[in-house]
Design a protein around this motif. Sequence first.
Motif, PDB file in Angstrom:
ATOM      1  N   PHE A 112      30.918  16.772  -0.027  1.00  0.00           N
ATOM      2  CA  PHE A 112      31.326  15.702   0.885  1.00  0.00           C
ATOM      3  C   PHE A 112      30.586  14.398   0.564  1.00  0.00           C
ATOM      4  O   PHE A 112      31.188  13.316   0.530  1.00  0.00           O
ATOM      5  CB  PHE A 112      31.042  16.128   2.325  1.00  0.00           C
ATOM      6  N   ALA A 113      29.273  14.505   0.313  1.00  0.00           N
ATOM      7  CA  ALA A 113      28.496  13.307  -0.010  1.00  0.00           C
ATOM      8  C   ALA A 113      28.913  12.721  -1.354  1.00  0.00           C
ATOM      9  O   ALA A 113      28.957  11.496  -1.515  1.00  0.00           O
ATOM     10  CB  ALA A 113      27.004  13.651  -0.025  1.00  0.00           C
ATOM     11  N   LYS A 114      29.245  13.588  -2.301  1.00  0.00           N
ATOM     12  CA  LYS A 114      29.666  13.111  -3.610  1.00  0.00           C
ATOM     13  C   LYS A 114      31.013  12.412  -3.544  1.00  0.00           C
ATOM     14  O   LYS A 114      31.244  11.412  -4.230  1.00  0.00           O
ATOM     15  CB  LYS A 114      29.726  14.291  -4.588  1.00  0.00           C
ATOM     16  N   ARG A 115      31.878  12.929  -2.693  1.00  0.00           N
ATOM     17  CA  ARG A 115      33.235  12.379  -2.636  1.00  0.00           C
ATOM     18  C   ARG A 115      33.302  11.127  -1.776  1.00  0.00           C
ATOM     19  O   ARG A 115      34.014  10.179  -2.106  1.00  0.00           O
ATOM     20  CB  ARG A 115      34.181  13.451  -2.091  1.00  0.00           C
ATOM     21  N   TYR A 116      32.578  11.120  -0.650  1.00  0.00           N
ATOM     22  CA  TYR A 116      32.696  10.014   0.297  1.00  0.00           C
ATOM     23  C   TYR A 116      31.438   9.141   0.352  1.00  0.00           C
ATOM     24  O   TYR A 116      31.292   8.338   1.280  1.00  0.00           O
ATOM     25  CB  TYR A 116      32.987  10.558   1.704  1.00  0.00           C
ATOM     26  N   GLY A 117      30.568   9.273  -0.628  1.00  0.00           N
ATOM     27  CA  GLY A 117      29.362   8.450  -0.635  1.00  0.00           C
ATOM     28  C   GLY A 117      29.675   6.968  -0.794  1.00  0.00           C
ATOM     29  O   GLY A 117      29.104   6.115  -0.100  1.00  0.00           O
ATOM     30  N   LEU A 118      30.594   6.649  -1.710  1.00  0.00           N
ATOM     31  CA  LEU A 118      30.964   5.250  -1.915  1.00  0.00           C
ATOM     32  C   LEU A 118      31.635   4.668  -0.682  1.00  0.00           C
ATOM     33  O   LEU A 118      31.402   3.502  -0.326  1.00  0.00           O
ATOM     34  CB  LEU A 118      31.880   5.126  -3.129  1.00  0.00           C
ATOM     35  N   SER A 119      32.476   5.465  -0.032  1.00  0.00           N
ATOM     36  CA  SER A 119      33.137   4.976   1.175  1.00  0.00           C
ATOM     37  C   SER A 119      32.123   4.705   2.279  1.00  0.00           C
ATOM     38  O   SER A 119      32.233   3.699   3.005  1.00  0.00           O
ATOM     39  CB  SER A 119      34.174   5.996   1.665  1.00  0.00           C
ATOM     40  N   PHE A 120      31.135   5.587   2.414  1.00  0.00           N
ATOM     41  CA  PHE A 120      30.104   5.373   3.437  1.00  0.00           C
ATOM     42  C   PHE A 120      29.294   4.119   3.139  1.00  0.00           C
ATOM     43  O   PHE A 120      29.004   3.316   4.046  1.00  0.00           O
ATOM     44  CB  PHE A 120      29.190   6.597   3.495  1.00  0.00           C
ATOM     45  N   LEU A 121      28.951   3.916   1.869  1.00  0.00           N
ATOM     46  CA  LEU A 121      28.232   2.696   1.487  1.00  0.00           C
ATOM     47  C   LEU A 121      29.097   1.459   1.728  1.00  0.00           C
ATOM     48  O   LEU A 121      28.604   0.418   2.196  1.00  0.00           O
ATOM     49  CB  LEU A 121      27.822   2.780   0.018  1.00  0.00           C
ATOM     50  N   GLY A 122      30.397   1.565   1.426  1.00  0.00           N
ATOM     51  CA  GLY A 122      31.307   0.450   1.678  1.00  0.00           C
ATOM     52  C   GLY A 122      31.416   0.123   3.157  1.00  0.00           C
ATOM     53  O   GLY A 122      31.491  -1.057   3.537  1.00  0.00           O
ATOM     54  N   CYS A 123      31.422   1.154   3.998  1.00  0.00           N
ATOM     55  CA  CYS A 123      31.471   0.914   5.447  1.00  0.00           C
ATOM     56  C   CYS A 123      30.227   0.180   5.930  1.00  0.00           C
ATOM     57  O   CYS A 123      30.310  -0.752   6.739  1.00  0.00           O
ATOM     58  CB  CYS A 123      31.628   2.237   6.189  1.00  0.00           C
ATOM     59  N   LEU A 124      29.044   0.587   5.416  1.00  0.00           N
ATOM     60  CA  LEU A 124      27.808  -0.089   5.812  1.00  0.00           C
ATOM     61  C   LEU A 124      27.808  -1.544   5.364  1.00  0.00           C
ATOM     62  O   LEU A 124      27.410  -2.449   6.124  1.00  0.00           O
ATOM     63  CB  LEU A 124      26.603   0.647   5.223  1.00  0.00           C
ATOM     64  N   LEU A 125      28.254  -1.795   4.128  1.00  0.00           N
ATOM     65  CA  LEU A 125      28.308  -3.167   3.640  1.00  0.00           C
ATOM     66  C   LEU A 125      29.294  -4.005   4.444  1.00  0.00           C
ATOM     67  O   LEU A 125      29.036  -5.182   4.747  1.00  0.00           O
ATOM     68  CB  LEU A 125      28.696  -3.180   2.159  1.00  0.00           C
ATOM     69  N   THR A 126      30.428  -3.409   4.813  1.00  0.00           N
ATOM     70  CA  THR A 126      31.424  -4.146   5.592  1.00  0.00           C
ATOM     71  C   THR A 126      30.902  -4.489   6.977  1.00  0.00           C
ATOM     72  O   THR A 126      31.103  -5.613   7.471  1.00  0.00           O
ATOM     73  CB  THR A 126      32.721  -3.317   5.699  1.00  0.00           C
ATOM     74  N   ILE A 127      30.220  -3.544   7.610  1.00  0.00           N
ATOM     75  CA  ILE A 127      29.656  -3.810   8.941  1.00  0.00           C
ATOM     76  C   ILE A 127      28.582  -4.894   8.870  1.00  0.00           C
ATOM     77  O   ILE A 127      28.561  -5.838   9.688  1.00  0.00           O
ATOM     78  CB  ILE A 127      29.094  -2.513   9.543  1.00  0.00           C
ATOM     79  N   GLY A 128      27.690  -4.792   7.882  1.00  0.00           N
ATOM     80  CA  GLY A 128      26.652  -5.810   7.734  1.00  0.00           C
ATOM     81  C   GLY A 128      27.220  -7.184   7.398  1.00  0.00           C
ATOM     82  O   GLY A 128      26.789  -8.209   7.945  1.00  0.00           O
TER      83      GLY A 128
END
Length: 384
Positions: A112-128
Amino acid sequence: MMDMSRAYGGSYTDNLIGTLLAIFGNVLVSISLSIQKYSHVTLAGTKDLRAFYCTKTWWCGFVLTCLGEGANFISYAFAPLALVAPLNAVSVLASSILGLIFLREKSKPKDFAKRYGLSFLGCLLTIGGTYLFVAFGPNSHEKLKAENIVNHLVGWPVLLYLLLEIITFCLLLYFYKQRNANSLVVILMLVALLGSVTVITVKAVSGMLVLTFEGTMQLDYPIFSVMFVCMVASVVFQASFLSQACKLHDSSLIASFNYILSTVFAVVAGAVFYLEFNKEDILHICMFLLGSAFCFLGVFLITKNRKKTKNFEPYVTMDMVNGVPTIHDKGLVVQPESNGSFSYGALVNNDGAAPATHSVNLELTPVRSRSTEASHGQPDLKRD
């Protein structure tokens, strides 16, 4: 001093109203699209012969879409263009979260972390990034009366900007139509140029409508009709170019690059037409640009992690032992149903055994020998 404090307080209030309306509208649009997609998938998985527009879930999504777009439309009357346009990243963020919630598959935490790690990082960058450009965004406000819009329109910076846009659009359209330049950047540049006209006209129409509802009639001015016609025409042509881009290119690339280009042109249009950055200092402008860059990178990472649809390119070999044709898709064997009708993807052989290239010619010989032996073994059968 009291008048200035009231003006600043009123402008911050307007910014807050416009920002909340834009966020609410984008989230509502994401929810509505998810509901409509759920309606399509549910209808396709059943034997229901009704059209998609005959289902209640699709109409529920359609109503939510209208409400969300209405909220986005009204937000332009309160907040600057440079503040509302980047908030489209909220729609991408909400769609990613909704897709993750409704994705019903079990996977290990490492996968799960390997597949959705980039999406999670993208969500954090978008929120910030959203926080940064909202906190340090422009705070310029004016009553969008018909006279003010005309004064902006006849100013030499706007006329020069529109002239450059028209020349660029004509050149891109020439290469697209005559030279068959079907590059994604060319098509999305056309969409972004039309989008800059759209946001200018949407803000003008929305502002005049709000003033009309407040008691100052603005609908009888010719500039309102001009802006309304330009708004409708630009939206129609935008949809046409986007549909052509979807036929030629991957949807994830379209989503990310269209957001980036459209936001850049919308911010420039707001700065030139409505002079939104005239009273801003360098620190606020730099922080606004930094927040926008974070949102661009976040949206790119979110859309980059989406699954790309693979084109199905089948080829058929004949299993002469059982007398059943077999469909292959890049080494994966797809067995049709026993009734002889081809069912693409009905049963997938996971052993990964790729058939030989000349499997049909190799298997013809034993079939003929079997038919010959059967004819010798049973002489009483009638031969054709």
